[in-house]
Every structure is written in structure tokens, then in C-alpha cells.
Design a protein around this motif. Structure first.
Motif, short mmCIF file in Angstrom:
data_model
loop_
_atom_site.label_atom_id
_atom_site.label_comp_id
_atom_site.label_asym_id
_atom_site.label_seq_id
_atom_site.Cartn_x
_atom_site.Cartn_y
_atom_site.Cartn_z
N ASP A 197 -31.90 -2.81 37.47
CA ASP A 197 -31.93 -1.43 37.34
C ASP A 197 -31.06 -0.65 36.92
O ASP A 197 -30.12 -1.05 36.80
CB ASP A 197 -32.22 -0.74 38.95
CG ASP A 197 -33.27 -1.09 39.65
OD1 ASP A 197 -34.59 -0.77 38.95
OD2 ASP A 197 -33.36 -1.63 40.63
N CYS A 200 -29.46 5.40 35.64
CA CYS A 200 -30.16 6.74 35.37
C CYS A 200 -31.67 6.50 35.96
O CYS A 200 -32.00 5.65 36.68
CB CYS A 200 -30.01 7.07 33.89
SG CYS A 200 -30.87 6.07 32.97
N GLY A 201 -32.34 7.83 35.69
CA GLY A 201 -33.62 7.97 36.20
C GLY A 201 -33.28 7.75 37.75
O GLY A 201 -32.62 8.52 38.43
N ARG A 202 -34.16 6.89 38.35
CA ARG A 202 -34.27 7.05 39.91
C ARG A 202 -33.15 6.04 40.21
O ARG A 202 -33.42 5.64 41.55
CB ARG A 202 -35.63 6.89 40.43
CG ARG A 202 -36.69 7.97 40.21
CD ARG A 202 -38.01 7.93 40.99
NE ARG A 202 -37.59 7.69 42.43
CZ ARG A 202 -38.39 7.80 43.25
NH1 ARG A 202 -39.77 7.47 42.80
NH2 ARG A 202 -38.27 7.50 44.58
N ALA A 205 -35.18 1.67 41.06
CA ALA A 205 -36.37 2.18 41.18
C ALA A 205 -37.29 0.94 41.37
O ALA A 205 -38.40 1.13 41.94
CB ALA A 205 -36.71 2.84 39.89
N ASP A 254 -33.05 8.29 30.53
CA ASP A 254 -34.41 8.19 31.20
C ASP A 254 -35.28 8.96 30.22
O ASP A 254 -36.04 8.65 29.51
CB ASP A 254 -34.28 9.00 32.56
CG ASP A 254 -35.64 9.05 33.48
OD1 ASP A 254 -36.52 8.64 32.83
OD2 ASP A 254 -35.48 9.93 34.20
N TYR A 280 -39.16 4.47 35.17
CA TYR A 280 -38.77 5.35 36.14
C TYR A 280 -38.80 5.30 37.57
O TYR A 280 -38.10 5.15 38.46
CB TYR A 280 -39.50 6.66 36.05
CG TYR A 280 -39.05 7.87 36.69
CD1 TYR A 280 -37.70 8.52 36.61
CD2 TYR A 280 -39.70 8.28 37.85
CE1 TYR A 280 -37.11 9.27 37.42
CE2 TYR A 280 -39.39 9.31 38.66
CZ TYR A 280 -37.90 9.74 38.51
OH TYR A 280 -37.56 10.79 39.09
N ASP A 281 -40.11 4.47 38.03
CA ASP A 281 -40.40 4.01 39.23
C ASP A 281 -41.37 2.77 39.25
O ASP A 281 -41.71 2.31 38.27
CB ASP A 281 -40.68 5.06 40.36
CG ASP A 281 -42.23 5.78 39.73
OD1 ASP A 281 -42.96 4.94 39.09
OD2 ASP A 281 -42.39 6.83 40.21
N SER A 284 -44.19 3.02 37.03
CA SER A 284 -43.87 3.19 35.62
C SER A 284 -44.16 1.53 34.77
O SER A 284 -43.03 1.07 34.72
CB SER A 284 -42.60 3.91 35.39
OG SER A 284 -42.41 4.89 36.14
#
Length: 297
Positions: A197, A200-202, A205, A254, A280-281, A284
């Protein structure tokens, strides 16, 4: 026309309004001066576009410019217009860097002055984009910035990179090697597992990811982008070894330029690095297009 001793540009015939504001009620004086119209500085509008067809680094300034055009992702900032003519289809990489670290905007139009032909529009500090396989023809490159300050526009023009299908790079053991000259790759993260992971982003995720290996013989500027991918992407770079190496500071991105796709532009020392195409999650995943450009720092 000058207002308060400051030049406000050349105005055509018509009715205009001067608005005065203050923090509190107070007396004031408005000084308005008139003089013969002056010629627009180079790049102020379509008629005086600055030619960047040769490629390279072009120094400019937003000082003295007006806000003439409205790119799709733009603001109401002053702009500078550049002309780009291609004799053959090319990959065109653009980067606008503000002299004061300003937030910048880049937009590429098919027809100068016609906002409906806006082909790509991105913003950032710096703002950068790569337009793949741009057909031969004439285009307009618009630069905007938050301040009336100097900027540099870097233009790189190269033959189109062939699109290379990739599979089997779901884990570190199968990381796809990127040629020293860069490349353009496509594949899918559907059915892939989650190896790592980004920050950045979530964050953690749990999205499926795929991995590319990049070996640099010398310090280089590396531009990575996922423009055109079909899902909400995350992109980051790790130091070697692949599975435990630390993420390169500043490499995680992201969303870029008002899209759900990612782009990062970093300078790396000689060594081995691993590029993660992530999401992103957990929902995604999809088809990705990864462009890798390697050049001098």
C-alpha cells in the motif's frame, strides 16, 4: 488604462466599471489615466503565441498578461499562450514550473481560442502532463499561474512509444522490467492480489496492484503517469528490495490534475526501484496504462 498608478492593460471600446473596496468606511480617491494602446506582449493571446515547436526549456512570465482564455480545469488567472506544431505524431511531455513554487495550470487546445477543443487540462506545482501519440498538426499550449511571476515551460517531443501488453507482474518475483529509455505499458489489476500500500490515497486500502522494476544507471528524472486508466488509481515508487524497501519520498500520487488517475514526477539516484500500480480502495481495479519517461535530472 492605469488605475491607481498600476497598468490594467489595453481595453477596447465599451462600457466598464471600476469597483472600489475597503476594510471599513473611508474617504478615497480614484486616479484613472488614459494612453494610446500598447502592443500585447508575446504570448498574451492567440495572435502572439510563443512557438515551442523545437522543444526544450522556455522561460516566461505571467507579469503583464491578462486572463484571456478559460481552460476546462482553469481558474480566472492570467495566462500565456504557446504554439506547438508537429510534423508527425509524437509523444509530448509538458511541465510548467512557477518561479515562486506557484500552483500552475497546463492546457492543450486543438484550436486557439476555442475552449471546446481543450484536449487535456492539468494543474499542480509543478503542472505536468504527457500527451501520447498526438497527431501531426498545430496546437495551443496555455500556461496559467496563481501569481504574476516568472515560470519555466519544459517541452519534450519524442516519437510515440509502442503500447506493450503486460501480464504476470502481480508480485515482486514477476515484476516487469522497464527499459532504461522508458516505455508505455498496459494490463489489468483485476484478479491481482494486494502486495503493498502507498502512503497516499486511502493508505492501507488493500487494493490489488501490479509491479514494475526500474534500473537506473545514473541519476535521472522519472515521469510516471496512469492517464487513460479505467479506474481510480494510486501510483508510488519503492526502493529495493521490492517487498520491504521504503517508499521514495514524494513519489506517491492518488489523483492528479482533476482526474482519478495518478502521475508522479521525481528525480532518482542511480539504483533499482519498484513502481507500484495500485488502486484507491478494494473496489479500485481495472485496465491501466502506465507511461514511463526517463531523462536527465
Amino acid at each position: 488604462v492605469t488605475v491607481g498608478g498600476q497598468p490594467r492593460g489595453t481595453l477596447g471600446p465599451g462600457d466598464y466599471f471600476v469597483i472600489v473596496e475597503a476594510y471599513a468606511e473611508t474617504d478615497f480617491t480614484v486616479q484613472v489615466g488614459f494612453a494610446p494602446p500598447t502592443a500585447a506582449p508575446p504570448g498574451d493571446d492567440c495572435s502572439s503565441a510563443i512557438d515551442v515547436s523545437s522543444g526544450g526549456a522556455f522561460s516566461g512570465t505571467l507579469s503583464g498578461m491578462l486572463d484571456d482564455y478559460a481552460p476546462a480545469c482553469g481558474y480566472f488567472y492570467r495566462d500565456v499562450v504557446h504554439g506547438l506544431t508537429l510534423s508527425s505524431a509524437s509523444d509530448v511531455s509538458l511541465r510548467a514550473t512557477g518561479g515562486l513554487g506557484d500552483w500552475m495550470l497546463l492546457s492543450v487546445w486543438d484550436t486557439c481560442g476555442d475552449a471546446t477543443t481543450d484536449r487535456v487540462c492539468v494543474s499542480g506545482s509543478p503542472a505536468s502532463t504527457t500527451v501520447r501519440s498526438l497527431p501531426a498538426g498545430s496546437y495551443t499550449v496555455i500556461v496559467e499561474g496563481t501569481n504574476p511571476s516568472p515560470f519555466t515551460l519544459d517541452v519534450e517531443i519524442a516519437p510515440p512509444l509502442p503500447l506493450t501488453p503486460v501480464a504476470g507482474n502481480d508480485a515482486c518475483a514477476g515484476a516487469r522490467s522497464v527499459p532504461a529509455s522508458g516505455g508505455y505499458f498496459t494490463g489489468t489489476t483485476v484478479g491481482a492480489t494486494q502486495s503493498s500500500d502507498g502512503t497516499c490515497g486511502r493508505g492501507a486500502a488493500g487494493a490489488p496492484d501490479v509491479i514494475f522494476q526500474l534500473d537506473l544507471a545514473a541519476r535521472s528524472r522519472v515521469s510516471l503517469d496512469l492517464a487513460g486508466s479505467s479506474y481510480d488509481t494510486v501510483l508510488y515508487v519503492r526502493n529495493s528490495p521490492c517487498d520491504t524497501g521504503l517508499e521514495v519520498a514524494g513519489s506517491c500520487n492518488d489523483d492528479f490534475g482533476g482526474t482519478l488517475q495518478s502521475r508522479t514526477d521525481i528525480t532518482l539516484n542511480a539504483g533499482t526501484y519498484f513502481v507500484y500500480v495500485d488502486g484507491y480502495d478494494t473496489t479500485s481495479a481495472g485496465t491501466y496504462f502506465l507511461g514511463v519517461t526517463v531523462g536527465p535530472p
